[in-house]
Write a protein that holds these residues in place. Structure first.
Motif, short mmCIF file in Angstrom:
data_model
loop_
_atom_site.label_atom_id
_atom_site.label_comp_id
_atom_site.label_asym_id
_atom_site.label_seq_id
_atom_site.Cartn_x
_atom_site.Cartn_y
_atom_site.Cartn_z
N ALA A 143 34.76 44.41 42.24
CA ALA A 143 34.75 45.76 42.78
C ALA A 143 35.91 46.57 42.21
N LEU A 144 35.60 47.73 41.66
CA LEU A 144 36.61 48.60 41.05
C LEU A 144 36.54 49.99 41.68
N HIS A 168 39.73 47.74 51.75
CA HIS A 168 38.72 47.72 50.69
C HIS A 168 39.24 48.45 49.45
N THR A 169 39.89 49.59 49.66
CA THR A 169 40.46 50.35 48.54
C THR A 169 41.58 49.56 47.86
N LEU A 170 42.38 48.86 48.65
CA LEU A 170 43.45 48.04 48.08
C LEU A 170 42.89 46.93 47.20
N ARG A 171 41.80 46.31 47.63
CA ARG A 171 41.19 45.26 46.81
C ARG A 171 40.69 45.83 45.49
N GLN A 172 40.08 47.00 45.55
CA GLN A 172 39.63 47.66 44.32
C GLN A 172 40.82 47.97 43.40
N ALA A 173 41.91 48.46 44.01
CA ALA A 173 43.10 48.80 43.23
C ALA A 173 43.68 47.56 42.57
N GLU A 198 52.59 44.95 48.55
CA GLU A 198 53.10 44.97 47.18
C GLU A 198 52.45 43.90 46.33
N THR A 199 51.27 43.42 46.76
CA THR A 199 50.49 42.52 45.93
C THR A 199 50.18 43.22 44.62
N VAL A 200 50.41 42.57 43.53
CA VAL A 200 50.15 43.06 42.18
C VAL A 200 51.19 44.09 41.72
N GLY A 234 44.75 56.90 34.43
CA GLY A 234 45.88 56.13 33.94
C GLY A 234 46.92 57.03 33.28
N VAL A 235 48.19 56.75 33.58
CA VAL A 235 49.29 57.54 33.05
C VAL A 235 50.40 56.58 32.61
N ARG A 236 51.05 56.92 31.53
CA ARG A 236 52.26 56.19 31.15
C ARG A 236 53.42 57.19 31.18
N ILE A 237 54.40 56.90 32.05
CA ILE A 237 55.57 57.76 32.18
C ILE A 237 56.80 56.93 31.85
N GLY A 238 57.39 57.19 30.71
CA GLY A 238 58.52 56.38 30.28
C GLY A 238 58.09 54.92 30.20
N ALA A 239 58.80 54.04 30.90
CA ALA A 239 58.46 52.62 30.91
C ALA A 239 57.55 52.25 32.07
N TYR A 240 57.01 53.25 32.76
CA TYR A 240 56.23 53.01 33.97
C TYR A 240 54.73 53.24 33.72
N PRO A 241 53.93 52.18 33.79
CA PRO A 241 52.48 52.36 33.80
C PRO A 241 52.04 52.77 35.21
N VAL A 242 51.22 53.80 35.30
CA VAL A 242 50.82 54.32 36.61
C VAL A 242 49.31 54.46 36.66
N LEU A 243 48.72 53.98 37.75
CA LEU A 243 47.30 54.18 38.01
C LEU A 243 47.18 55.09 39.22
N VAL A 244 46.45 56.18 39.06
CA VAL A 244 46.25 57.13 40.15
C VAL A 244 44.85 56.94 40.71
N LEU A 245 44.77 56.71 42.01
CA LEU A 245 43.50 56.45 42.67
C LEU A 245 43.38 57.30 43.92
N ALA A 246 42.16 57.46 44.41
CA ALA A 246 41.93 58.13 45.68
C ALA A 246 41.90 57.09 46.80
N ILE A 247 42.27 57.54 48.00
CA ILE A 247 42.19 56.66 49.16
C ILE A 247 41.80 57.49 50.37
N GLN A 248 40.97 56.92 51.22
CA GLN A 248 40.56 57.58 52.46
C GLN A 248 41.22 56.87 53.63
N LEU A 249 41.96 57.62 54.42
CA LEU A 249 42.68 57.04 55.55
C LEU A 249 41.83 57.15 56.81
N ILE A 250 40.75 56.40 56.81
CA ILE A 250 39.81 56.43 57.94
C ILE A 250 40.12 55.33 58.94
N ASP A 251 40.18 54.10 58.43
CA ASP A 251 40.49 52.95 59.27
C ASP A 251 41.02 51.83 58.37
#
Length: 215
Positions: free
Chosen positions: A42-43, A72-77, A122-124, A49-66
């Protein structure tokens, strides 16, 4: 705000703060580097995806429902980060961040706990959540940015000339006195320790001699 809009804004902010920054399409790949088939895990539906200096960054959406939705979103991330790692250098992995842009939570949602659930995991890699405030996008974005590695708190502090950066002599003297030296002996020990005497034996003799000071 979508992940792509948020990612583009991050690049603009980073460049404005004199960081190197660019889009990193490989971080949003659906397959591992060197593989011909997409991963069957699941993805997230959208990744920027962004690279800022030495920092790889992934930008994702999240819904704060429950909690279930957040987990589920964390597993996808996590799955996406594992794939993205295959496109990174080994030295990049420790700096990887996931930045979530949240949709405004429903009134009944305990969104503080849900954000805590996401950010404490902080998994991963490290994760941070931004909730854009519709009435003050810029203000909420700036506040979020100050929680990231892009923060530059020294720009908002008052400059002080000739600041006493090393005023530890008195502390050392107090410790030495607590160990039994007289005030005069303790002061002399500090003086000897900061002197330019290069001969270790001579320095030891000076320390021993200073112990006889009684005033």
């Amino acid at each position: 705000m979508t992940p792509s809009e948020f990612g583009a804004r991050l690049i603009e902010s980073a460049v404005g703060r004199k960081w190197s920054a660019s889009m990193a399409e490989a971080f949003s790949a659906k397959r591992f580097r060197g593989r011909d088939d997409d991963s069957d895990v699941a993805l997230p539906p959208e990744v920027y995806g962004v690279r800022i200096g030495a920092y790889p960054v992934l930008v994702l959406a999240i819904q704060l429902i429950d909690a279930e939705t957040v987990l589920h979103t964390l597993r996808q991330a996590h799955n996406q980060v594992v794939i993205a790692r295959s496109y990174m250098k080994a030295s990049d992995v420790i700096n990887t961040h996931v930045l979530f842009v949240a949709t405004p939570p429903p009134p009944q949602a305990d969104w503080i706990k849900l954000i805590d659930l996401a950010e404490r995991d902080e998994t991963v890699c490290r994760k941070l959540v931004w909730i854009p405030k519709i009435t003050s996008i810029g203000e909420s974005y700036d506040a979020f940015l100050e929680r990231t590695f892009l923060a530059q708190p020294w720009l908002t502090t008052e400059e002080v000339d000739n600041a006493p950066l090393d005023q530890n002599d008195r502390l050392v003297e107090n410790v030495l006195q607590a160990q039994g030296l007289t005030p005069a002996a303790a002061a002399k020990w500090v003086e000897i320790a900061t002197s330019q005497v290069e001969d270790p034996q001579e320095r030891v003799e000076q320390f021993v001699s200073a112990m006889e000071l009684r005033s």
